[in-house]
Design a protein around this motif. Sequence first.
Motif, PDB file in Angstrom:
ATOM      1  N   SER A  41     -22.306   1.227 -12.206  1.00  0.00           N
ATOM      2  CA  SER A  41     -21.700   2.437 -12.765  1.00  0.00           C
ATOM      3  C   SER A  41     -22.763   3.526 -12.892  1.00  0.00           C
ATOM      4  N   VAL A  42     -22.325   4.765 -13.050  1.00  0.00           N
ATOM      5  CA  VAL A  42     -23.256   5.891 -13.240  1.00  0.00           C
ATOM      6  C   VAL A  42     -24.068   5.653 -14.507  1.00  0.00           C
ATOM      7  N   ARG A  43     -23.429   5.162 -15.535  1.00  0.00           N
ATOM      8  CA  ARG A  43     -24.116   4.893 -16.800  1.00  0.00           C
ATOM      9  C   ARG A  43     -25.255   3.882 -16.614  1.00  0.00           C
ATOM     10  N   HIS A  44     -24.980   2.816 -15.867  1.00  0.00           N
ATOM     11  CA  HIS A  44     -26.009   1.812 -15.595  1.00  0.00           C
ATOM     12  C   HIS A  44     -27.138   2.412 -14.760  1.00  0.00           C
ATOM     13  N   ALA A  45     -26.782   3.238 -13.786  1.00  0.00           N
ATOM     14  CA  ALA A  45     -27.798   3.872 -12.947  1.00  0.00           C
ATOM     15  C   ALA A  45     -28.713   4.785 -13.774  1.00  0.00           C
ATOM     16  N   ILE A  46     -28.149   5.519 -14.711  1.00  0.00           N
ATOM     17  CA  ILE A  46     -28.953   6.388 -15.584  1.00  0.00           C
ATOM     18  C   ILE A  46     -29.906   5.542 -16.428  1.00  0.00           C
ATOM     19  N   ARG A  47     -29.421   4.395 -16.920  1.00  0.00           N
ATOM     20  CA  ARG A  47     -30.306   3.500 -17.682  1.00  0.00           C
ATOM     21  C   ARG A  47     -31.451   2.994 -16.814  1.00  0.00           C
ATOM     22  N   MET A  48     -31.163   2.717 -15.543  1.00  0.00           N
ATOM     23  CA  MET A  48     -32.213   2.278 -14.621  1.00  0.00           C
ATOM     24  C   MET A  48     -33.253   3.382 -14.436  1.00  0.00           C
ATOM     25  N   CYS A  53     -33.956   5.738 -16.662  1.00  0.00           N
ATOM     26  CA  CYS A  53     -34.700   5.852 -17.928  1.00  0.00           C
ATOM     27  C   CYS A  53     -35.783   4.785 -18.029  1.00  0.00           C
ATOM     28  N   ARG A  54     -35.468   3.572 -17.577  1.00  0.00           N
ATOM     29  CA  ARG A  54     -36.447   2.484 -17.627  1.00  0.00           C
ATOM     30  C   ARG A  54     -37.472   2.584 -16.504  1.00  0.00           C
ATOM     31  N   GLU A  55     -37.254   3.533 -15.595  1.00  0.00           N
ATOM     32  CA  GLU A  55     -38.132   3.787 -14.455  1.00  0.00           C
ATOM     33  C   GLU A  55     -38.223   2.594 -13.498  1.00  0.00           C
ATOM     34  N   VAL A  56     -37.112   1.871 -13.347  1.00  0.00           N
ATOM     35  CA  VAL A  56     -37.064   0.798 -12.358  1.00  0.00           C
ATOM     36  C   VAL A  56     -36.428   1.281 -11.064  1.00  0.00           C
ATOM     37  N   ALA A  57     -35.885   2.503 -11.093  1.00  0.00           N
ATOM     38  CA  ALA A  57     -35.258   3.084  -9.904  1.00  0.00           C
ATOM     39  C   ALA A  57     -35.534   4.578  -9.857  1.00  0.00           C
ATOM     40  N   VAL A  58     -35.396   5.131  -8.658  1.00  0.00           N
ATOM     41  CA  VAL A  58     -35.522   6.575  -8.468  1.00  0.00           C
ATOM     42  C   VAL A  58     -34.268   7.076  -7.757  1.00  0.00           C
ATOM     43  N   VAL A  59     -33.967   8.336  -7.943  1.00  0.00           N
ATOM     44  CA  VAL A  59     -32.771   8.918  -7.328  1.00  0.00           C
ATOM     45  C   VAL A  59     -33.028   9.123  -5.838  1.00  0.00           C
ATOM     46  N   GLN A  60     -32.146   8.595  -5.026  1.00  0.00           N
ATOM     47  CA  GLN A  60     -32.240   8.785  -3.576  1.00  0.00           C
ATOM     48  C   GLN A  60     -31.308   9.912  -3.147  1.00  0.00           C
ATOM     49  N   GLU A  61     -30.100   9.912  -3.682  1.00  0.00           N
ATOM     50  CA  GLU A  61     -29.132  10.984  -3.446  1.00  0.00           C
ATOM     51  C   GLU A  61     -28.437  11.279  -4.768  1.00  0.00           C
ATOM     52  N   ALA A  62     -28.055  12.541  -4.959  1.00  0.00           N
ATOM     53  CA  ALA A  62     -27.390  12.926  -6.203  1.00  0.00           C
ATOM     54  C   ALA A  62     -26.299  13.939  -5.910  1.00  0.00           C
ATOM     55  N   ARG A  63     -25.394  14.088  -6.864  1.00  0.00           N
ATOM     56  CA  ARG A  63     -24.354  15.119  -6.743  1.00  0.00           C
ATOM     57  C   ARG A  63     -25.003  16.483  -6.935  1.00  0.00           C
ATOM     58  N   PRO A  64     -24.626  17.442  -6.134  1.00  0.00           N
ATOM     59  CA  PRO A  64     -25.222  18.772  -6.293  1.00  0.00           C
ATOM     60  C   PRO A  64     -24.754  19.434  -7.589  1.00  0.00           C
ATOM     61  N   ASP A  65     -25.664  20.040  -8.298  1.00  0.00           N
ATOM     62  CA  ASP A  65     -25.387  20.794  -9.533  1.00  0.00           C
ATOM     63  C   ASP A  65     -24.705  19.975 -10.620  1.00  0.00           C
ATOM     64  N   ALA A  66     -24.923  18.676 -10.651  1.00  0.00           N
ATOM     65  CA  ALA A  66     -24.352  17.848 -11.715  1.00  0.00           C
ATOM     66  C   ALA A  66     -25.495  17.100 -12.386  1.00  0.00           C
ATOM     67  N   ARG A  67     -25.579  17.215 -13.713  1.00  0.00           N
ATOM     68  CA  ARG A  67     -26.665  16.581 -14.449  1.00  0.00           C
ATOM     69  C   ARG A  67     -26.116  15.850 -15.668  1.00  0.00           C
ATOM     70  N   PRO A 114     -26.646  10.493 -10.093  1.00  0.00           N
ATOM     71  CA  PRO A 114     -26.932   9.895  -8.784  1.00  0.00           C
ATOM     72  C   PRO A 114     -25.690   9.346  -8.094  1.00  0.00           C
ATOM     73  N   THR A 115     -25.753   9.323  -6.768  1.00  0.00           N
ATOM     74  CA  THR A 115     -24.764   8.607  -5.966  1.00  0.00           C
ATOM     75  C   THR A 115     -25.442   7.405  -5.303  1.00  0.00           C
ATOM     76  N   VAL A 116     -26.768   7.512  -5.101  1.00  0.00           N
ATOM     77  CA  VAL A 116     -27.568   6.417  -4.546  1.00  0.00           C
ATOM     78  C   VAL A 116     -28.901   6.377  -5.281  1.00  0.00           C
ATOM     79  N   VAL A 117     -29.294   5.185  -5.755  1.00  0.00           N
ATOM     80  CA  VAL A 117     -30.619   5.009  -6.355  1.00  0.00           C
ATOM     81  C   VAL A 117     -31.359   3.925  -5.577  1.00  0.00           C
TER      82      VAL A 117
END
Length: 147
Positions: free
Chosen positions: A18-25, A27-41, A48-51
């Motif tokens: 889920s997006v929520r889980h991806a954001i937690r990842m 925050c913990r710095e175990v993942a980086v954003v590969q692709e994201a929605r434009p103008d959405a924060r 993110p759409t891909v991490v």
Amino acid sequence: MSVVLVLNADYGPLHRVSVRHAIRMLCREVAVVQEARPDARMGVFPIPTVVRLVSYVVTRWRHSRGPGWSRGGVLTRDGHRCGYCGGAASTIDHVLPRSRGGGNTWDNTVAACGRCNQRKGDRTPAEARMPLRRAPRAPGWAELAAR
């Protein structure tokens, strides 16, 4: 809520979260954003759409052997259809009964309806004169995931 694809450090796909889980990842710095929605924060993070994971996760076990046996897996493998009559299956049946040494393995279990399971009882299919429509076998990961 939308899903986010998680890539391994070598850019191979692992799973979806889920997006929520991806954001937690993130925050913990175990993942980086590969692709994201434009103008959405979401706070300081782009949605993110891909991490991609920072460290490589070994997944060799998924390719070296098939999935472990489970009742749900047997029902899924057989499409919730009885191995004897083809009707809707709600339980599993041991081809060689457990009382005779048969175990919980892919090759010894089939999906069965309650009526056929009762009728077969503590006998083999040959003794009960109930031939199997198809021989049981161990499925692969892809086969179980597709159903």
